[in-house]
Design a protein around this motif. Sequence first.
Motif, PDB file in Angstrom:
ATOM      1  N   LEU A  69      12.183  49.614  33.928  1.00  0.00           N
ATOM      2  CA  LEU A  69      11.013  49.968  34.720  1.00  0.00           C
ATOM      3  C   LEU A  69       9.741  49.740  33.904  1.00  0.00           C
ATOM      4  N   PRO A  70       8.604  49.510  34.552  1.00  0.00           N
ATOM      5  CA  PRO A  70       7.335  49.485  33.817  1.00  0.00           C
ATOM      6  C   PRO A  70       7.102  50.834  33.148  1.00  0.00           C
ATOM      7  N   ARG A  71       6.462  50.814  31.991  1.00  0.00           N
ATOM      8  CA  ARG A  71       6.266  52.038  31.217  1.00  0.00           C
ATOM      9  C   ARG A  71       5.586  53.139  32.031  1.00  0.00           C
ATOM     10  N   SER A  72       4.667  52.770  32.915  1.00  0.00           N
ATOM     11  CA  SER A  72       3.919  53.779  33.674  1.00  0.00           C
ATOM     12  C   SER A  72       4.783  54.531  34.676  1.00  0.00           C
ATOM     13  N   LEU A  73       5.970  54.031  34.992  1.00  0.00           N
ATOM     14  CA  LEU A  73       6.851  54.712  35.932  1.00  0.00           C
ATOM     15  C   LEU A  73       7.769  55.721  35.245  1.00  0.00           C
ATOM     16  N   ALA A  74       7.753  55.761  33.918  1.00  0.00           N
ATOM     17  CA  ALA A  74       8.586  56.721  33.181  1.00  0.00           C
ATOM     18  C   ALA A  74       7.786  57.992  32.924  1.00  0.00           C
ATOM     19  N   THR A  75       7.304  58.605  33.998  1.00  0.00           N
ATOM     20  CA  THR A  75       6.383  59.724  33.852  1.00  0.00           C
ATOM     21  C   THR A  75       6.989  61.074  34.190  1.00  0.00           C
ATOM     22  N   SER A  76       8.137  61.095  34.840  1.00  0.00           N
ATOM     23  CA  SER A  76       8.744  62.376  35.216  1.00  0.00           C
ATOM     24  C   SER A  76       9.234  63.116  33.977  1.00  0.00           C
ATOM     25  N   PRO A  77       9.139  64.460  33.957  1.00  0.00           N
ATOM     26  CA  PRO A  77       9.679  65.227  32.828  1.00  0.00           C
ATOM     27  C   PRO A  77      11.173  65.004  32.627  1.00  0.00           C
ATOM     28  N   LEU A  78      11.870  64.568  33.685  1.00  0.00           N
ATOM     29  CA  LEU A  78      13.311  64.336  33.579  1.00  0.00           C
ATOM     30  C   LEU A  78      13.644  62.996  32.935  1.00  0.00           C
ATOM     31  N   LEU A  79      12.644  62.122  32.836  1.00  0.00           N
ATOM     32  CA  LEU A  79      12.893  60.767  32.354  1.00  0.00           C
ATOM     33  C   LEU A  79      12.337  60.576  30.948  1.00  0.00           C
ATOM     34  N   GLU A  80      12.937  59.643  30.228  1.00  0.00           N
ATOM     35  CA  GLU A  80      12.405  59.273  28.925  1.00  0.00           C
ATOM     36  C   GLU A  80      12.703  57.807  28.658  1.00  0.00           C
ATOM     37  N   ILE A  81      11.868  57.208  27.829  1.00  0.00           N
ATOM     38  CA  ILE A  81      12.067  55.814  27.429  1.00  0.00           C
ATOM     39  C   ILE A  81      13.137  55.780  26.342  1.00  0.00           C
ATOM     40  N   VAL A  82      14.116  54.901  26.509  1.00  0.00           N
ATOM     41  CA  VAL A  82      15.243  54.831  25.578  1.00  0.00           C
ATOM     42  C   VAL A  82      14.880  53.937  24.402  1.00  0.00           C
ATOM     43  N   ASP A  83      14.955  54.491  23.216  1.00  0.00           N
ATOM     44  CA  ASP A  83      14.730  53.727  21.988  1.00  0.00           C
ATOM     45  C   ASP A  83      16.074  53.606  21.277  1.00  0.00           C
ATOM     46  N   ASP A  84      16.833  52.581  21.650  1.00  0.00           N
ATOM     47  CA  ASP A  84      18.199  52.412  21.158  1.00  0.00           C
ATOM     48  C   ASP A  84      18.411  50.943  20.820  1.00  0.00           C
ATOM     49  N   PRO A  85      18.777  50.627  19.576  1.00  0.00           N
ATOM     50  CA  PRO A  85      18.983  49.222  19.198  1.00  0.00           C
ATOM     51  C   PRO A  85      20.093  48.541  19.988  1.00  0.00           C
ATOM     52  N   THR A  93      -0.768  43.463  33.128  1.00  0.00           N
ATOM     53  CA  THR A  93       0.452  43.248  32.350  1.00  0.00           C
ATOM     54  C   THR A  93       0.887  44.580  31.768  1.00  0.00           C
ATOM     55  N   GLU A  94       2.202  44.837  31.815  1.00  0.00           N
ATOM     56  CA  GLU A  94       2.715  46.119  31.349  1.00  0.00           C
ATOM     57  C   GLU A  94       4.092  45.922  30.720  1.00  0.00           C
ATOM     58  N   PRO A  95       4.405  46.664  29.645  1.00  0.00           N
ATOM     59  CA  PRO A  95       5.738  46.541  29.050  1.00  0.00           C
ATOM     60  C   PRO A  95       6.816  47.034  30.006  1.00  0.00           C
ATOM     61  N   LEU A  96       7.922  46.323  30.049  1.00  0.00           N
ATOM     62  CA  LEU A  96       9.107  46.760  30.780  1.00  0.00           C
ATOM     63  C   LEU A  96      10.017  47.470  29.777  1.00  0.00           C
ATOM     64  N   VAL A  97      10.467  48.668  30.116  1.00  0.00           N
ATOM     65  CA  VAL A  97      11.236  49.491  29.167  1.00  0.00           C
ATOM     66  C   VAL A  97      12.494  50.011  29.845  1.00  0.00           C
ATOM     67  N   TRP A  98      13.468  50.398  29.008  1.00  0.00           N
ATOM     68  CA  TRP A  98      14.665  51.056  29.514  1.00  0.00           C
ATOM     69  C   TRP A  98      14.367  52.539  29.684  1.00  0.00           C
ATOM     70  N   VAL A  99      14.717  53.089  30.846  1.00  0.00           N
ATOM     71  CA  VAL A  99      14.439  54.485  31.159  1.00  0.00           C
ATOM     72  C   VAL A  99      15.756  55.183  31.484  1.00  0.00           C
ATOM     73  N   ALA A 100      15.921  56.404  30.962  1.00  0.00           N
ATOM     74  CA  ALA A 100      17.133  57.194  31.204  1.00  0.00           C
ATOM     75  C   ALA A 100      16.757  58.642  31.454  1.00  0.00           C
ATOM     76  N   ARG A 101      17.691  59.406  31.985  1.00  0.00           N
ATOM     77  CA  ARG A 101      17.462  60.838  32.117  1.00  0.00           C
ATOM     78  C   ARG A 101      17.390  61.433  30.718  1.00  0.00           C
ATOM     79  N   ALA A 102      16.424  62.329  30.512  1.00  0.00           N
ATOM     80  CA  ALA A 102      16.159  62.849  29.165  1.00  0.00           C
ATOM     81  C   ALA A 102      17.382  63.519  28.550  1.00  0.00           C
ATOM     82  N   ASP A 103      18.115  64.289  29.341  1.00  0.00           N
ATOM     83  CA  ASP A 103      19.277  64.990  28.800  1.00  0.00           C
ATOM     84  C   ASP A 103      20.586  64.393  29.312  1.00  0.00           C
TER      85      ASP A 103
END
Length: 300
Positions: A246-262, A176-186
């Motif tokens: 995406l699953p949290r483990s797939l947000a591993t590239s330096p170009l990607l980040e998990i979005v923390d936005d209400p 089981t893994e959290p599903l998160v929103w992923v975006a390009r870091a910049d």
Amino acid sequence: MTRSPVPNVSNVQPLLDTDVLRSFVAIAEYGSFTRAAKAVFRTPSALSMQIKRLETTLDQSLFVREARRVQLTAHGELLLRYARRLLQLNAEAVACFLTPALEGTVRIGTPDDVGTRVLPQVLSGFAASHPAVQVDVMAGVSRVMLERLDAGEIDLALVTAGSRDVDPERGEVVATEPLVWVARADGTARLREPLPVALAEHGCAWRASAVDALDRAGRPYRVAYSSEHSAGQRAAVQADLAVAPLPRSLATSPLLEIVDDPKLPALADTHILLVTGARRSEAAQTLTQHVVDAFRALRG
């Protein structure tokens, strides 16, 4: 009568115990005594004692123990190369003299993300213990894998499922893994209206979770990119065309980040479900249990 010279016992080099080497490799690969202990079915204290004896035998420190993980020293990295070769040679030698008890072919289906991230490590351990069993892997979307399983084309399948899709009678949840929103870091995709999203194809649990969450939150969105594989979603995010669930483990590239936005609604967890066919050979049953045990060790 000429006598053979008596060997000087003091000059005899110590032999490395394969059981200790197996524990050493497990610790190096898992980065944790606790997780490695579960993988080799020992207690962390037993592994610690083994490593202390090994360090004493070689007169070198092999690990640097940090707060949350352990790392190899330079001498540890050197030993790791030798240990893997010795264990492989040991397995080959045993296989040459002992007739494998288990033979046959097992066919397993998996989504591409599980097939590239998790399954190779799981299957390598099975291949070492059951070298006469041939394992054929088929990669594809979960829906197709279940169809092939029902048609008898494969023996077992690892599929992704959302929390609402998990049927305990259909299969067993092995991860089981959290599903998160992923975006390009910049990037700016997360700021656009309507929100551009990169989704997997229809029937994917990730897609269902994202669409359901966005609809319930009333967030306007458009499907800017649709792909059968997670690699396509990641490519769209890296190009700043969209955000993706995406699953949290797939947000591993330096170009990607998990979005923390209400403004982006929380997503349900994603699960990996192990589903087996109605008729299984002994080899398929053994692989099934090996997969369950391997995922249990990874969770530790």
